[in-house]
Write a protein that holds these residues in place. Structure first.
Motif: not given
Length: 179
Positions: A153-161, A173-179
Motif C-alpha cells: 500500500p502506498e505512503l506519500h510524502g515529499t522527497a525531502e520529507g 512519516p510518509p502518510r497514506p494518500p488522501a482519499r
C-alpha cells in the motif's frame, strides 16, 4: 524448459544503462555547491562558522583557519567531482548535513529529487528500526519526485520529507494518500 522467462526481472523492457553507476561524486558535489549557496545567505560574520559546521557534519575536509571556509566549498565540490569514487553513505551524510544547514538558516535546500531518492533508498535499509518499521510493507512514493521504493500500500510524502523522516531529522512519516 527455460524457467528464466518466468522470473520477474527478466521481462522488463531493455533500457540504456550505460550511465548507471554506484559512484556518487556528481551528486555530492552538487549538494556541497547547494550548501555554499545557502551559506552565502547567512550574515558575513557567520559564514565561516556555518561552513565549518556543515563540513564537519558532512565529513568533509576543510582548510585550517584563518582560511575562509565558506569560500573553500566550491573548490571542495570541484575536488570531489574530479576525485575518487564516492559511495552512497557519503551522499547520505552530505545531504543530511545540507538539510541541517538549511534548517539552521531557515531556508529550503534545493536538492535534486533523484538525489533524495538515492538517499531514501539507502536510508530505508540503514535507518533505526522504528523508522524502517514505519515504511515496511509499503510503497513509499515521492509526490514531487519521479521515484518510489518498496511494495505494498502506498505512503506519500515529499522527497525531502521522506529523507528527513528516514534520517531522523523529522518525526513526520510518509502518510497514506488522501482519499
Amino acid at each position: 524448459m527455460d524457467f528464466a522467462k518466468y522470473l520477474p526481472l527478466s521481462q522488463r523492457r531493455p533500457a540504456d544503462e550505460v550511465n548507471v553507476t554506484g559512484d556518487r561524486r556528481a551528486e555530492i558535489a552538487a549538494v556541497v555547491r547547494e550548501a555554499h549557496r545557502l551559506i552565502l545567505s547567512a550574515p558575513e560574520g557567520e559564514r565561516d562558522a556555518r561552513a565549518r559546521t556543515f563540513a564537519a557534519n558532512a565529513g568533509l575536509a576543510m582548510p585550517a583557519p584563518p582560511a575562509d571556509s565558506a569560500d573553500a566549498l566550491p573548490a571542495s565540490a570541484d575536488a570531489i567531482e574530479s576525485g575518487d569514487r564516492r559511495k552512497i553513505a557519503e551522499l547520505e551524510r552530505v545531504v543530511e548535513a545540507a538539510l541541517r544547514l538549511s534548517d539552521a538558516l531557515g531556508l529550503n535546500a534545493e536538492i535534486a529529487p533523484l538525489t533524495y531518492g538515492a538517499v531514501a533508498m539507502y536510508a530505508s535499509t540503514t535507518a533505526p528500526f522504528d523508522r524502517r518499521a514505519a515504511i515496511s510493507g509499503h510503497s513509499v512514493v515521492a509526490v514531487d519526485g519521479d521515484w518510489r521504493l518498496g511494495q505494498g500500500p502506498e505512503l506519500h510524502g515529499t522527497a525531502e520529507g521522506i529523507v528527513r523522516f528516514l534520517t531522523g531529522l523529522s518525526d513526520v512519516p510518509p502518510r497514506p494518500p488522501a482519499r
